[in-house]
Write a protein that holds these residues in place. Structure first.
Motif, PDB file in Angstrom:
ATOM      1  N   MET A   1     -54.997 -48.355  25.165  1.00 26.10           N
ATOM      2  CA  MET A   1     -56.062 -48.457  26.157  1.00 26.10           C
ATOM      3  C   MET A   1     -55.473 -48.989  27.468  1.00 26.10           C
ATOM      4  SD  MET A   1     -59.416 -50.946  26.219  1.00 26.10           S
ATOM      5  CE  MET A   1     -60.170 -50.208  24.770  1.00 26.10           C
ATOM      6  N   ALA A   2     -55.733 -48.307  28.554  1.00 29.70           N
ATOM      7  CA  ALA A   2     -55.310 -48.789  29.865  1.00 29.70           C
ATOM      8  C   ALA A   2     -56.247 -49.906  30.307  1.00 29.70           C
ATOM      9  CB  ALA A   2     -55.313 -47.657  30.872  1.00 29.70           C
ATOM     10  N   TYR A   3     -55.692 -50.913  30.976  1.00 33.42           N
ATOM     11  CA  TYR A   3     -56.500 -52.037  31.418  1.00 33.42           C
ATOM     12  C   TYR A   3     -57.249 -51.739  32.708  1.00 33.42           C
ATOM     13  CZ  TYR A   3     -54.245 -55.046  27.946  1.00 33.42           C
ATOM     14  OH  TYR A   3     -53.805 -55.621  26.779  1.00 33.42           O
ATOM     15  N   CYS A   4     -56.850 -50.687  33.413  1.00 28.49           N
ATOM     16  CA  CYS A   4     -57.576 -50.293  34.612  1.00 28.49           C
ATOM     17  C   CYS A   4     -57.478 -48.784  34.766  1.00 28.49           C
ATOM     18  CB  CYS A   4     -57.029 -51.000  35.856  1.00 28.49           C
ATOM     19  SG  CYS A   4     -55.381 -50.450  36.369  1.00 28.49           S
ATOM     20  N   SER A   5     -58.323 -48.213  35.580  1.00 26.67           N
ATOM     21  CA  SER A   5     -58.318 -46.768  35.809  1.00 26.67           C
ATOM     22  C   SER A   5     -57.252 -46.410  36.829  1.00 26.67           C
ATOM     23  CB  SER A   5     -59.686 -46.309  36.310  1.00 26.67           C
ATOM     24  OG  SER A   5     -59.955 -46.868  37.600  1.00 26.67           O
ATOM     25  N   GLU A   6     -56.863 -45.129  36.850  1.00 27.16           N
ATOM     26  CA  GLU A   6     -55.917 -44.664  37.861  1.00 27.16           C
ATOM     27  C   GLU A   6     -56.508 -44.818  39.253  1.00 27.16           C
ATOM     28  OE1 GLU A   6     -54.390 -40.784  37.116  1.00 27.16           O
ATOM     29  OE2 GLU A   6     -53.787 -41.241  35.053  1.00 27.16           O
ATOM     30  N   GLU A   7     -57.812 -44.607  39.365  1.00 30.96           N
ATOM     31  CA  GLU A   7     -58.470 -44.756  40.666  1.00 30.96           C
ATOM     32  C   GLU A   7     -58.355 -46.193  41.168  1.00 30.96           C
ATOM     33  OE1 GLU A   7     -62.909 -44.176  42.719  1.00 30.96           O
ATOM     34  OE2 GLU A   7     -62.605 -43.826  40.568  1.00 30.96           O
ATOM     35  N   ALA A   8     -58.555 -47.169  40.267  1.00 31.26           N
ATOM     36  CA  ALA A   8     -58.452 -48.569  40.657  1.00 31.26           C
ATOM     37  C   ALA A   8     -57.030 -48.910  41.084  1.00 31.26           C
ATOM     38  CB  ALA A   8     -58.895 -49.472  39.513  1.00 31.26           C
ATOM     39  N   ALA A   9     -56.058 -48.350  40.353  1.00 33.43           N
ATOM     40  CA  ALA A   9     -54.657 -48.602  40.694  1.00 33.43           C
ATOM     41  C   ALA A   9     -54.310 -48.013  42.055  1.00 33.43           C
ATOM     42  CB  ALA A   9     -53.747 -48.039  39.610  1.00 33.43           C
ATOM     43  N   ARG A  10     -54.790 -46.800  42.322  1.00 33.01           N
ATOM     44  CA  ARG A  10     -54.517 -46.165  43.628  1.00 33.01           C
ATOM     45  C   ARG A  10     -55.182 -46.960  44.751  1.00 33.01           C
ATOM     46  NH1 ARG A  10     -52.069 -41.271  43.378  1.00 33.01           N
ATOM     47  NH2 ARG A  10     -52.113 -40.145  41.378  1.00 33.01           N
ATOM     48  N   THR A  11     -56.391 -47.446  44.501  1.00 35.41           N
ATOM     49  CA  THR A  11     -57.080 -48.252  45.504  1.00 35.41           C
ATOM     50  C   THR A  11     -56.290 -49.527  45.814  1.00 35.41           C
ATOM     51  OG1 THR A  11     -59.248 -47.436  44.785  1.00 35.41           O
ATOM     52  CG2 THR A  11     -59.218 -49.507  46.023  1.00 35.41           C
ATOM     53  N   ALA A  12     -55.627 -50.054  44.779  1.00 38.98           N
ATOM     54  CA  ALA A  12     -54.830 -51.273  44.966  1.00 38.98           C
ATOM     55  C   ALA A  12     -53.508 -50.989  45.667  1.00 38.98           C
ATOM     56  CB  ALA A  12     -54.569 -51.934  43.613  1.00 38.98           C
ATOM     57  N   GLY A  13     -53.124 -49.692  45.733  1.00 41.38           N
ATOM     58  CA  GLY A  13     -51.914 -49.352  46.465  1.00 41.38           C
ATOM     59  C   GLY A  13     -50.870 -48.566  45.712  1.00 41.38           C
ATOM     60  N   VAL A  14     -51.117 -48.225  44.438  1.00 39.05           N
ATOM     61  CA  VAL A  14     -50.152 -47.436  43.671  1.00 39.05           C
ATOM     62  C   VAL A  14     -50.176 -45.996  44.163  1.00 39.05           C
ATOM     63  CG1 VAL A  14     -49.435 -46.675  41.377  1.00 39.05           C
ATOM     64  CG2 VAL A  14     -50.486 -48.929  41.670  1.00 39.05           C
ATOM     65  N   THR A  15     -48.996 -45.403  44.322  1.00 39.42           N
ATOM     66  CA  THR A  15     -48.901 -44.021  44.780  1.00 39.42           C
ATOM     67  C   THR A  15     -48.124 -43.195  43.768  1.00 39.42           C
ATOM     68  OG1 THR A  15     -46.856 -44.475  45.996  1.00 39.42           O
ATOM     69  CG2 THR A  15     -48.924 -44.739  47.202  1.00 39.42           C
ATOM     70  N   GLY A  16     -48.188 -41.855  43.939  1.00 42.49           N
ATOM     71  CA  GLY A  16     -47.448 -40.953  43.071  1.00 42.49           C
ATOM     72  C   GLY A  16     -48.359 -40.034  42.298  1.00 42.49           C
ATOM     73  N   SER A  17     -47.776 -39.276  41.393  1.00 42.49           N
ATOM     74  CA  SER A  17     -48.550 -38.355  40.553  1.00 42.49           C
ATOM     75  C   SER A  17     -49.383 -39.144  39.550  1.00 42.49           C
ATOM     76  CB  SER A  17     -47.604 -37.413  39.802  1.00 42.49           C
ATOM     77  OG  SER A  17     -46.840 -38.138  38.854  1.00 42.49           O
ATOM     78  N   ASP A  18     -50.290 -38.441  38.864  1.00 40.18           N
ATOM     79  CA  ASP A  18     -51.114 -39.104  37.849  1.00 40.18           C
ATOM     80  C   ASP A  18     -50.244 -39.750  36.769  1.00 40.18           C
ATOM     81  OD1 ASP A  18     -53.342 -38.312  39.217  1.00 40.18           O
ATOM     82  OD2 ASP A  18     -53.900 -36.703  37.816  1.00 40.18           O
ATOM     83  N   ALA A  19     -49.182 -39.049  36.354  1.00 42.56           N
ATOM     84  CA  ALA A  19     -48.293 -39.584  35.318  1.00 42.56           C
ATOM     85  C   ALA A  19     -47.575 -40.840  35.796  1.00 42.56           C
ATOM     86  CB  ALA A  19     -47.279 -38.524  34.891  1.00 42.56           C
ATOM     87  N   GLU A  20     -47.174 -40.843  37.060  1.00 44.85           N
ATOM     88  CA  GLU A  20     -46.473 -41.998  37.619  1.00 44.85           C
ATOM     89  C   GLU A  20     -47.410 -43.200  37.735  1.00 44.85           C
ATOM     90  OE1 GLU A  20     -43.433 -39.210  40.222  1.00 44.85           O
ATOM     91  OE2 GLU A  20     -45.130 -40.214  41.190  1.00 44.85           O
ATOM     92  N   VAL A  21     -48.643 -42.949  38.179  1.00 44.32           N
ATOM     93  CA  VAL A  21     -49.615 -44.031  38.276  1.00 44.32           C
ATOM     94  C   VAL A  21     -49.912 -44.598  36.886  1.00 44.32           C
ATOM     95  CG1 VAL A  21     -51.987 -44.631  38.898  1.00 44.32           C
ATOM     96  CG2 VAL A  21     -50.645 -43.139  40.395  1.00 44.32           C
ATOM     97  N   ALA A  22     -50.081 -43.716  35.899  1.00 49.40           N
ATOM     98  CA  ALA A  22     -50.343 -44.164  34.527  1.00 49.40           C
ATOM     99  C   ALA A  22     -49.192 -45.002  33.991  1.00 49.40           C
ATOM    100  CB  ALA A  22     -50.594 -42.959  33.619  1.00 49.40           C
ATOM    101  N   ALA A  23     -47.961 -44.619  34.352  1.00 49.77           N
ATOM    102  CA  ALA A  23     -46.793 -45.366  33.891  1.00 49.77           C
ATOM    103  C   ALA A  23     -46.759 -46.762  34.492  1.00 49.77           C
ATOM    104  CB  ALA A  23     -45.513 -44.604  34.245  1.00 49.77           C
ATOM    105  N   TRP A  24     -47.099 -46.890  35.778  1.00 54.12           N
ATOM    106  CA  TRP A  24     -47.119 -48.215  36.401  1.00 54.12           C
ATOM    107  C   TRP A  24     -48.228 -49.078  35.805  1.00 54.12           C
ATOM    108  CZ3 TRP A  24     -43.101 -50.087  38.395  1.00 54.12           C
ATOM    109  CH2 TRP A  24     -42.196 -49.304  39.124  1.00 54.12           C
TER     110      TRP A  24
END
Length: 228
Positions: A1-24
């Protein structure tokens, strides 16, 4: 289970493809687990804990269900004691602690060594001389809280920013995989399954801001044997 959504991570400043964001996000989750020593989803574990005064055994994770309790003896683990020999409390109930309360004052004439004429459970435990118990069960929160989700998103962004090499670094080390925005993306996607074995405690997540958000979840000073 991910602790946050990809959208939340991108809003916080994570960049890259969906796979890269999921990895971070996965890397941030590992940091959070190591720092807090908590389970933020239902997890089957076996833990070892000390037997305190009055038979109180404080457990290192939020209790959901306890399936077995057995003494830790010098030669081998003792037999699993029946559920009638202890009661369980959980911090999920306000004012309670995560613990097993051994029934020192009771007895069971059907259990060898715990009979009323043999000193009951207290007599049996004294003969065992066990200072610790091994407890198996389900531990953890129902799901990550909003605060943990926010911390995960912020930490994912922080870790990616820390990993981003400068242009000079990239020139010196051509093996670095850098995207158009200068982000180091040489990371592997992570399995969502919880890992087995000892989780090493960490003094910090690497971000003082995230540490502060997670301060209320810190759990220190307990032994974790491993996942089941």
């Amino acid at each position: 289970m991910a602790y946050c959504s990809e959208e939340a991570a991108r809003t916080a400043g994570v960049t890259g493809s969906d796979a890269e964001v999921a990895a971070w996000i996965a890397v941030a989750r590992e940091r959070i687990d190591a720092y807090t020593q908590q389970c933020f989803e239902p997890t089957d574990l076996v833990v070892v804990a000390d037997v305190g005064a009055g038979g109180l055994v404080i457990l290192p994770r939020r209790v959901r269900i306890i399936t077995s309790v057995m003494p830790v003896l010098a030669a081998d683990d003792g037999p699993s004691i029946p559920s009638s020999a202890y009661r369980v409390t959980s911090s999920k109930v306000f004012g309670q602690v995560d613990a097993v309360h051994l029934a020192w004052g009771g007895y069971d004439d059907l259990v060898v060594g715990a009979e009323s004429y043999n000193g009951g459970w207290l007599g049996l435990w004294e003969r065992w001389g066990a200072e610790q118990v091994k407890v198996a069960g389900s531990f953890g929160y129902d799901e990550p809280s909003l605060l943990v989700g926010q911390a995960c998103a912020l930490l994912a962004a922080h870790l990616q920013a820390e990993a981003a090499p400068s242009d000079a670094d990239a020139e010196q080390d051509p093996s670095l995989q850098v995207d158009d925005e200068g982000n180091n993306v040489a990371i592997e996607d992570s399995d969502d399954e919880p890992s087995e074995g000892v989780v090493t405690a960490s003094a910090s997540t690497g971000s003082s801001q995230v540490d502060a958000l997670l301060a209320g979840y810190l759990n220190r000073g307990h032994s974790l044997i491993g996942g089941v």
